[in-house]
Design an enzyme around this catalytic site. Structure first.
Site, PDB file in Angstrom:
ATOM      1  N   GLY A 291     -12.076  -0.730   0.350  1.00  0.00           N
ATOM      2  CA  GLY A 291     -11.258  -0.719  -0.864  1.00  0.00           C
ATOM      3  C   GLY A 291     -11.678  -1.795  -1.849  1.00  0.00           C
ATOM      4  O   GLY A 291     -12.596  -2.581  -1.595  1.00  0.00           O
ATOM      5  N   SER A 345      -8.524   3.915  11.598  1.00  0.00           N
ATOM      6  CA  SER A 345      -7.321   3.764  10.798  1.00  0.00           C
ATOM      7  C   SER A 345      -6.392   2.742  11.448  1.00  0.00           C
ATOM      8  O   SER A 345      -6.301   2.671  12.681  1.00  0.00           O
ATOM      9  CB  SER A 345      -6.595   5.106  10.656  1.00  0.00           C
ATOM     10  OG  SER A 345      -5.319   4.928  10.096  1.00  0.00           O
ATOM     11  N   LYS A 413       4.937  -6.130  -6.011  1.00  0.00           N
ATOM     12  CA  LYS A 413       5.903  -5.024  -5.954  1.00  0.00           C
ATOM     13  C   LYS A 413       6.808  -5.117  -4.734  1.00  0.00           C
ATOM     14  O   LYS A 413       7.769  -4.350  -4.605  1.00  0.00           O
ATOM     15  CB  LYS A 413       5.157  -3.692  -5.988  1.00  0.00           C
ATOM     16  CG  LYS A 413       4.444  -3.460  -7.316  1.00  0.00           C
ATOM     17  CD  LYS A 413       3.601  -2.206  -7.301  1.00  0.00           C
ATOM     18  CE  LYS A 413       2.942  -1.993  -8.663  1.00  0.00           C
ATOM     19  NZ  LYS A 413       2.057  -3.107  -9.080  1.00  0.00           N
ATOM     20  N   LEU A 464      -7.850  -6.436 -11.793  1.00  0.00           N
ATOM     21  CA  LEU A 464      -8.566  -5.704 -12.830  1.00  0.00           C
ATOM     22  C   LEU A 464      -9.649  -4.826 -12.219  1.00  0.00           C
ATOM     23  O   LEU A 464     -10.499  -5.302 -11.480  1.00  0.00           O
ATOM     24  CB  LEU A 464      -9.201  -6.692 -13.813  1.00  0.00           C
ATOM     25  CG  LEU A 464      -8.212  -7.586 -14.565  1.00  0.00           C
ATOM     26  CD1 LEU A 464      -8.949  -8.677 -15.302  1.00  0.00           C
ATOM     27  CD2 LEU A 464      -7.389  -6.761 -15.524  1.00  0.00           C
TER      28      LEU A 464
END
Length: 652
Positions: A291, A345, A413, A464
Site C-alpha cells: 500500500g 492476509s 478518523k 498526499l
C-alpha cells in the site's frame, strides 16, 4: 524526410556529410579566388591542383580528427572547437601546397588564398552543421510552449541552456526578485521584475512559468505561487536542491508543479538514532507492504539496513511492485538485506502465526487496513474483519513469537468516528491499548500467553497521493475537463506527505514505552474547495463560475457522503504531551480492560461471521461510545439478502 534520413545506416550518413564537405571545400576555393581577383572566377588548368587538393586535404584532416564519428544532429560548442582545430591544420597544409606549386614553377596563385580559403571553408562547414542540427532536431518548428523562468541564478541559467536544444520550449525571459538583475539579459532573454510578469505574460503570449528556485524556502515558494495563481499559465518546477547536487540540469528534471509542493511543510530532519533503533540489524515485518503507507515504510526501513525485511500483503501486484523496487535499491546500494515477499492476509491468523514463528521478527509495522471511507461504509463486515480482527490476529501472532515492538498505523478518523472505517480503527487502537496493560493474555480460554511486546499507535490524517486521497481524483477530473467534485464547501482535511508520515511512524515507535497513542503534527487543516481551486490554477486552466462563465473547469458540490465529517480531529482528549520530536505528540487515552474488550470482540466476530450488520453496528457503538454512526449501517450483501427475502414467492 527528416525521419527517413535519421533512419539511414551510419556509413550512408557519413558518406553524405563527407560529400558535402567536398562540395564546400570547392566552393570555398572558388569564393576565395573571386574575392581576391575582384571578379567572378573561372578556374583554369593551372589552378586544378588547388581545386583537387582542397577537398582531399579537408576530408583527410576531418577523418584524422574524428569529426565523422560525431552524431551530427547533436553537434555543439565542443564539436565546433574541434572543427576549428582541424581547419587550422588544414590551413597549414593548404599553404604548403600553394608554396609547393609556386616552387615547381606553376602559375602564380595568390598566397592570401592560404588564409581566406580555410576561413571561408570553416564558416561554410560550421554553418552547414548548424543548419543540419537545426533541421534534424526539429528546431525550425516554432515551440508550442513559451516559457518564463522564475530565478535568474545558476539553476535558472542552467535550465535555459538545457532547453536551448528543445523545440518544445522557447525561453522568453527570466523573473527575479533581485532588482540589480532586472532589465539585464541572459542568453538574450530579458530579466523581468515580479510586478512586470502579468504584462510580460500577455505581451509575449507566455504559456508556462518554471520555478528554478531549488534553495528557496517553502514559505517563499508559496508566496511566489500565490502571486502567479491568477495568471493563465501552467506552473512547473525543478527538483529540490539536493537532487541538483550534480550541478547539471536536464529537460527531464522539469516536472509539473503539483499540489504536494504547496501543502507540504518545511521538513524536519529525522533523528537517525530514532530511525535506526528498531530496524538496524533486526528482522522487521511490514503488513500492507504494497500500500501507499506500507510501501514507504518499507523504503524507510530498508534505508536503516535491517537484517531481514518481511513484506506481507494480500495484493499480489502491489507486493510484486514493492519487492522488485526494494531488491533493485538494495543491490544498487549494496545493503546486504534479505527481502522476503509474503502473500497473505491479516485475516488469516494461521498464516500470520507461521510467518512470525519462522522469522521471529523484532519489529512489526502494521499498515494493513481498508481505509476508503465510502467503500468500508457500504461493506462494513469486511471492513471490520480486516481492520479489527486483522489487527487482533497480528497482535496475537506478535505476542506468541515474542515481537519486541508492534506499531499500528492509525488515522484521525478514529477520533469521534462518524463512519465504520473510523470506528474500526479506534477499536484496533483499543485492542493494542488493552493488550499493553496485560502481562499475560488469554485469547481463547485455554491458557494465558506471556506478553512482552510493546504496543504503540500512530495517528495522523490524510497523506498526499495515497490511493484513497482526493488529490489523484481531482487530478483526473481536471484532465477530463471537469467537473471537480467537492462534497461540501466547508469541508477541511489535514494533509501530510507519505515520506514524512512514514519516517515519523518509525521514529514514534522508537519512543514507545507501551500503550501510547502518538499523534503527528499535521499542521493547519486545508479547505478542500480551496485545494480544488488551487489545482485548477496550477493546471494553467481557469475556473468556471458565476463570475467567469467561460472558464475551463467547474467545481460541483455533491453533498457529504455517508459517514463523512466536515472536519477531522486528531485527539479524543485535550492532554497531549510533547516528545523529543517536534512533530510527534503523545496521548494516553481511556480504554476498556482486556477481559471486557475480549467479550465484545467475540460478539463482533460472531456478528461479522453471520453477516448481521445490525448486531455489528450495536457492538461498534458499545465499544466506541463517542461514535456518531448514522441510523443504520448499510451493507450491500445484507441489503440484497433482505430484498430477496421481501420478494413475494412465485406461484407454482
Amino acid at each position: 524526410m527528416r525521419t527517413r534520413i535519421l533512419q539511414w545506416p551510419r556509413p550512408a550518413k557519413t558518406l553524405l556529410v563527407a560529400s558535402l564537405d567536398v562540395v564546400l571545400a570547392l566552393l570555398a576555393t572558388w569564393i576565395a579566388f573571386t574575392l581576391r581577383l575582384d571578379a567572378l572566377h573561372r578556374p583554369s588548368a593551372d589552378q586544378a591542383v588547388i581545386y583537387a587538393a582542397a577537398p582531399v586535404l579537408a576530408v583527410g584532416v576531418f577523418i584524422a580528427f574524428g569529426l565523422y564519428r560525431a552524431i551530427f544532429r547533436f553537434t555543439g560548442a565542443a564539436t565546433l572547437k574541434v572543427t576549428a582545430g582541424a581547419v587550422a591544420v588544414y590551413a597549414v597544409l593548404m599553404s604548403a601546397v600553394l608554396w609547393g606549386t609556386q616552387a615547381m614553377g606553376g602559375q602564380v596563385i595568390p598566397r592570401s588564398l592560404g588564409i581566406t580559403q580555410p576561413i571561408l571553408f570553416f564558416l561554410l562547414v560550421s554553418g552547414s552543421r548548424s543548419v543540419a542540427r537545426f533541421w534534424l532536431t526539429g528546431q525550425h518548428r516554432r515551440p508550442v510552449r513559451r516559457l518564463l523562468i522564475y530565478g535568474a541564478g545558476e539553476a535558472g541559467a542552467q535550465t535555459a541552456a538545457a532547453l536551448a536544444n528543445s523545440w518544445q520550449y522557447s525561453v522568453t525571459g527570466f523573473i527575479d526578485d533581485d532588482r540589480t538583475k532586472v532589465g539585464r539579459r541572459i542568453n538574450d532573454a530579458r530579466v523581468f521584475a515580479p510586478d512586470e510578469v502579468p504584462e510580460a505574460v500577455e505581451q509575449h503570449e507566455i504559456t508556462d512559468i518554471l520555478l528554478a528556485l531549488p534553495g528557496t524556502s517553502r514559505e517563499r515558494r508559496n508566496q511566489i505561487i500565490d502571486s502567479l495563481a491568477s495568471l493563465p499559465v501552467r506552473l512547473q518546477t525543478l527538483p529540490a536542491l539536493e537532487d541538483l547536487a550534480s550541478g547539471r540540469v536536464t529537460v527531464n528534471d522539469i516536472r509539473e508543479l503539483e499540489v504536494e509542493d504547496l501543502l507540504g511543510r518545511e521538513p524536519v530532519a529525522p533523528d537517525p538514532a530514532l530511525l535506526a533503533a528498531n530496524c538496524r540489524g533486526q528482522v522487521v515485518l511490514v503488513t500492507g507492504a504494497g500500500g501507499s503507507i506500507g510501501s514507504e515504510l518499507c523504503r524507510v526501513v530498508l534505508g536503516q539496513r535491517p537484517r531481514t525485511l518481511l513484506l506481507l500483503d494480500h495484493n499480489e501486484f502491489g507486493l510484486y511492485g514493492i519487492h522488485s523496487e526494494l531488491q533493485a535499491q538494495a543491490a544498487k546500494q549494496s545493503l546486504g538485506v534479505e527481502i522476503v515477499p509474503l502473500l497473505g492476509s491479516v485475516q488469516n491468523l494461521a498464516r500470520l502465526a507461521e510467518v512470525c514463528t519462522a522469522w521471529k521478527p523484532d519489529t512489526v509495522y502494521h499498515a494493513a487496513a481498508y481505509k476508503h471511507v465510502p467503500l468500508v461504509e457500504h461493506n462494513p463486515v469486511e471492513g471490520v474483519v480486516n481492520n479489527v480482527l486483522g489487527t487482533l490476529n497480528a497482535a496475537r501472532a506478535a505476542i506468541a513469537s515474542g515481537v519486541r515492538l508492534f506499531v499500528l498505523v492509525s488515522t484521525d478518523k478514529a477520533v469521534r468516528p462518524t463512519n465504520v472505517m473510523g470506528a474500526s480503527k479506534r477499536i484496533a487502537e483499543l485492542i493494542l491499548q488493552a493488550l499493553s496493560a496485560q502481562a499475560s493474555v488469554d485469547f481463547d480460554g485455554t491458557a494465558p500467553v506471556a506478553n512482552t511486546t510493546r504496543f504503540a499507535m500512530v495517528r495522523f490524517g490524510n497523506v498526499l497521493g495515497s490511493s484513497g486521497s482526493v488529490i489523484p481524483l481531482f487530478r483526473s477530473q481536471i484532465a477530463a475537463g471537469g467537473p471537480v467534485t467537492v462534497t461540501h464547501p466547508d469541508v477541511t482535511r489535514f494533509f501530510m506527505t507519505i515520506p514524512e508520515a512514514s519516517q515519523l511512524v518509525v521514529q514514534a515507535g522508537a519512543m514507545a514505552q507501551g500503550g501510547e497513542v502518538f499523534v503527528l503534527d499535521m499542521g493547519e487543516p486545508v479547505r478542500i474547495i480551496e485545494l480544488a481551486r488551487r489545482m485548477v490554477a496550477l493546471s494553467g486552466l481557469t475556473l468556471r463560475d458565476e463570475r467567469q462563465p467561460d472558464g475551463d473547469v467547474e467545481i460541483a458540490v455533491t453533498g457529504l457522503r455517508p459517514g463523512e465529517k466536515l472536519h477531522e480531529e486528531l485527539l479524543i482528549g485535550d492532554n497531549p504531551e510533547a516528545t523529543p520530536h517536534p512533530r510527534i505528540m503523545r496521548a494516553r487515552e481511556d480504554f476498556l480492560p482486556w477481559p471486557e474488550l475480549a467479550g465484545q470482540l467475540r460478539r463482533l466476530a460472531d456478528a461479522a461471521a453471520a453477516g448481521d450488520v445490525i448486531a455489528l453496528r450495536e457492538v461498534l457503538e458499545r465499544l466506541v461510545p463517542n461514535a456518531q454512526l448514522e441510523g443504520r449501517v448499510f451493507d450491500h450483501v445484507f441489503q440484497a439478502r433482505q430484498d430477496a427475502a421481501a420478494e413475494p414467492a412465485c406461484a407454482p
